[in-house]
Design a protein around this motif. Structure first.
Motif, PDB file in Angstrom:
ATOM      1  N   MET A 166       0.846  -1.193   0.000  1.00 55.53           N
ATOM      2  CA  MET A 166       0.000   0.000   0.000  1.00 55.53           C
ATOM      3  C   MET A 166       0.883   1.245   0.000  1.00 55.53           C
ATOM      4  O   MET A 166       1.989   1.235   0.518  1.00 55.53           O
ATOM      5  CB  MET A 166      -0.907   0.011   1.228  1.00 55.53           C
ATOM      6  CG  MET A 166      -1.875  -1.150   1.307  1.00 55.53           C
ATOM      7  SD  MET A 166      -3.254  -0.983   0.153  1.00 55.53           S
ATOM      8  CE  MET A 166      -4.131   0.393   0.909  1.00 55.53           C
ATOM      9  N   GLU A 167       0.350   2.327  -0.594  1.00 59.10           N
ATOM     10  CA  GLU A 167       1.072   3.598  -0.632  1.00 59.10           C
ATOM     11  C   GLU A 167       0.426   4.564   0.341  1.00 59.10           C
ATOM     12  O   GLU A 167      -0.797   4.715   0.371  1.00 59.10           O
ATOM     13  CB  GLU A 167       1.055   4.179  -2.041  1.00 59.10           C
ATOM     14  CG  GLU A 167       1.994   5.353  -2.239  1.00 59.10           C
ATOM     15  CD  GLU A 167       2.061   5.812  -3.681  1.00 59.10           C
ATOM     16  OE1 GLU A 167       1.125   6.536  -4.093  1.00 59.10           O
ATOM     17  OE2 GLU A 167       3.008   5.424  -4.391  1.00 59.10           O
ATOM     18  N   TYR A 168       1.253   5.216   1.160  1.00 55.93           N
ATOM     19  CA  TYR A 168       0.758   6.125   2.188  1.00 55.93           C
ATOM     20  C   TYR A 168       1.432   7.489   2.041  1.00 55.93           C
ATOM     21  O   TYR A 168       2.615   7.568   1.719  1.00 55.93           O
ATOM     22  CB  TYR A 168       1.064   5.577   3.591  1.00 55.93           C
ATOM     23  CG  TYR A 168       0.449   4.235   3.889  1.00 55.93           C
ATOM     24  CD1 TYR A 168      -0.802   4.136   4.510  1.00 55.93           C
ATOM     25  CD2 TYR A 168       1.109   3.043   3.556  1.00 55.93           C
ATOM     26  CE1 TYR A 168      -1.368   2.904   4.793  1.00 55.93           C
ATOM     27  CE2 TYR A 168       0.549   1.800   3.834  1.00 55.93           C
ATOM     28  CZ  TYR A 168      -0.690   1.743   4.456  1.00 55.93           C
ATOM     29  OH  TYR A 168      -1.248   0.518   4.732  1.00 55.93           O
ATOM     30  N   ASP A 169       0.659   8.537   2.310  1.00 53.34           N
ATOM     31  CA  ASP A 169       1.227   9.881   2.398  1.00 53.34           C
ATOM     32  C   ASP A 169       1.706  10.076   3.828  1.00 53.34           C
ATOM     33  O   ASP A 169       0.899  10.055   4.768  1.00 53.34           O
ATOM     34  CB  ASP A 169       0.174  10.933   2.046  1.00 53.34           C
ATOM     35  CG  ASP A 169      -0.212  10.876   0.566  1.00 53.34           C
ATOM     36  OD1 ASP A 169       0.692  10.687  -0.274  1.00 53.34           O
ATOM     37  OD2 ASP A 169      -1.407  11.005   0.261  1.00 53.34           O
ATOM     38  N   CYS A 170       3.001  10.261   3.977  1.00 55.48           N
ATOM     39  CA  CYS A 170       3.603  10.231   5.307  1.00 55.48           C
ATOM     40  C   CYS A 170       4.392  11.494   5.635  1.00 55.48           C
ATOM     41  O   CYS A 170       4.892  12.182   4.738  1.00 55.48           O
ATOM     42  CB  CYS A 170       4.560   9.041   5.429  1.00 55.48           C
ATOM     43  SG  CYS A 170       3.753   7.428   5.393  1.00 55.48           S
ATOM     44  N   ILE A 171       4.505  11.752   6.937  1.00 58.68           N
ATOM     45  CA  ILE A 171       5.518  12.656   7.443  1.00 58.68           C
ATOM     46  C   ILE A 171       6.647  11.769   7.943  1.00 58.68           C
ATOM     47  O   ILE A 171       6.415  10.828   8.702  1.00 58.68           O
ATOM     48  CB  ILE A 171       4.969  13.591   8.544  1.00 58.68           C
ATOM     49  CG1 ILE A 171       6.065  14.569   8.969  1.00 58.68           C
ATOM     50  CG2 ILE A 171       4.377  12.825   9.721  1.00 58.68           C
ATOM     51  CD1 ILE A 171       5.571  15.691   9.863  1.00 58.68           C
ATOM     52  N   VAL A 172       7.854  12.050   7.454  1.00 57.90           N
ATOM     53  CA  VAL A 172       9.007  11.179   7.699  1.00 57.90           C
ATOM     54  C   VAL A 172      10.044  11.926   8.521  1.00 57.90           C
ATOM     55  O   VAL A 172      10.431  13.054   8.185  1.00 57.90           O
ATOM     56  CB  VAL A 172       9.626  10.695   6.372  1.00 57.90           C
ATOM     57  CG1 VAL A 172      10.831   9.791   6.637  1.00 57.90           C
ATOM     58  CG2 VAL A 172       8.583   9.973   5.524  1.00 57.90           C
TER      59      VAL A 172
END
Length: 253
Positions: A166-172
């Motif tokens: 799955m692809e997630y929009d993240c803060i890294v």
């Protein structure tokens, strides 16, 4: 007939308002899909991609020591959501109950400076203001100031992260501790989905005599956070559309 139509429209509007209110964000800032429900608790599962060969003691969140095999699952069942998230964690040979902050300290999903500890753990609060606060705390935890033995380099960015297909929009967040007087510096990278607040990927390591490493990748959220999130979004959208339609119809009467 017109009176019945108006009554039906008003009932629909009230229902839409209640539906919208029921899926609003929790006052605590955590995603509402994580809050325990009568139908059951949310369980989050990660794959342990790499783990230390030695058992590591639990000092803050539990007792004894945990040891996990590569390729095994780590499961966190959420039992309460207030200012912190409570739950039961299964990792390798251990199952114990604690809160997310104490678990973050034990598993080094954190930068534990004395003056400005940053302890995000498995789940963070969502929303722009909460993520800004998370970012500020992360930078403060690594600040090169007198007395901060965790000083180093902390960077953050918004990226798309793939985990479990799955692809997630993240803060890294990426942290590199300055070389310590003894052992190996802490290296920690944590990625959080901005939609659910759940940890998507983690890689953390250090050595204080015994090498420590833990690499995790999110594999599932059950009940499905994606499904409930889009259900919430749909309810809010439908509520807005119904309100517009009702106002337009009533104006024609």
């Amino acid at each position: 007939m017109k009176a019945m139509q108006r009554r039906a429209l008003i009932v629909a509007l009230i229902a839409a308002c209640f539906l919208s209110a029921s899926v609003a964000a929790t006052p605590t800032g955590y995603n509402p899909v994580l809050v325990p429900k009568s139908s059951g608790n949310t369980k989050i599962t990660w794959t342990v991609l790499n783990s230390s060969n030695d058992a590591f003691a639990l000092y803050w969140s539990g007792t004894g020591a945990w040891l996990a095999e590569n390729g095994s699952e780590m499961i966190f069942e959420i039992t309460g959501v207030e200012e912190d998230v409570e739950g039961t964690l299964t990792l390798g040979n251990k199952t114990w109950s604690s809160n997310d902050t104490e678990i973050a300290m034990d598993l080094t999903l954190s930068v534990w400076s004395l003056s400005n500890p940053w302890l995000p753990g498995f789940i963070v609060k969502i929303g722009e203001s909460n993520l800004d606060q998370l970012n500020s705390t992360a930078l403060a935890a690594a600040a090169r100031v007198s007395g901060n033995y965790m000083n180093g380099t902390m960077t953050s960015s918004y990226e798309q992260v793939v985990a479990g297909g799955m692809e997630y929009d993240c803060i890294v967040f990426d942290y590199v501790q300055d070389p310590p007087l003894f052992g190996e510096p802490q290296l920690t990278s944590l990625s959080y989905d901005v939609e659910t607040g759940v940890l998507v990927r983690a890689k953390t390591s250090y050595s204080f005599g015994t090498p420590y490493i833990l690499i995790l990748e999110l594999s599932s959220i059950s009940p499905s956070a994606d499904f409930e999130f889009w259900l919430a979004a749909l309810a809010l959208t439908v509520g807005g559309i119904l309100a517009v339609v009702i106002v337009a119809v009533l104006r024609r009467k």
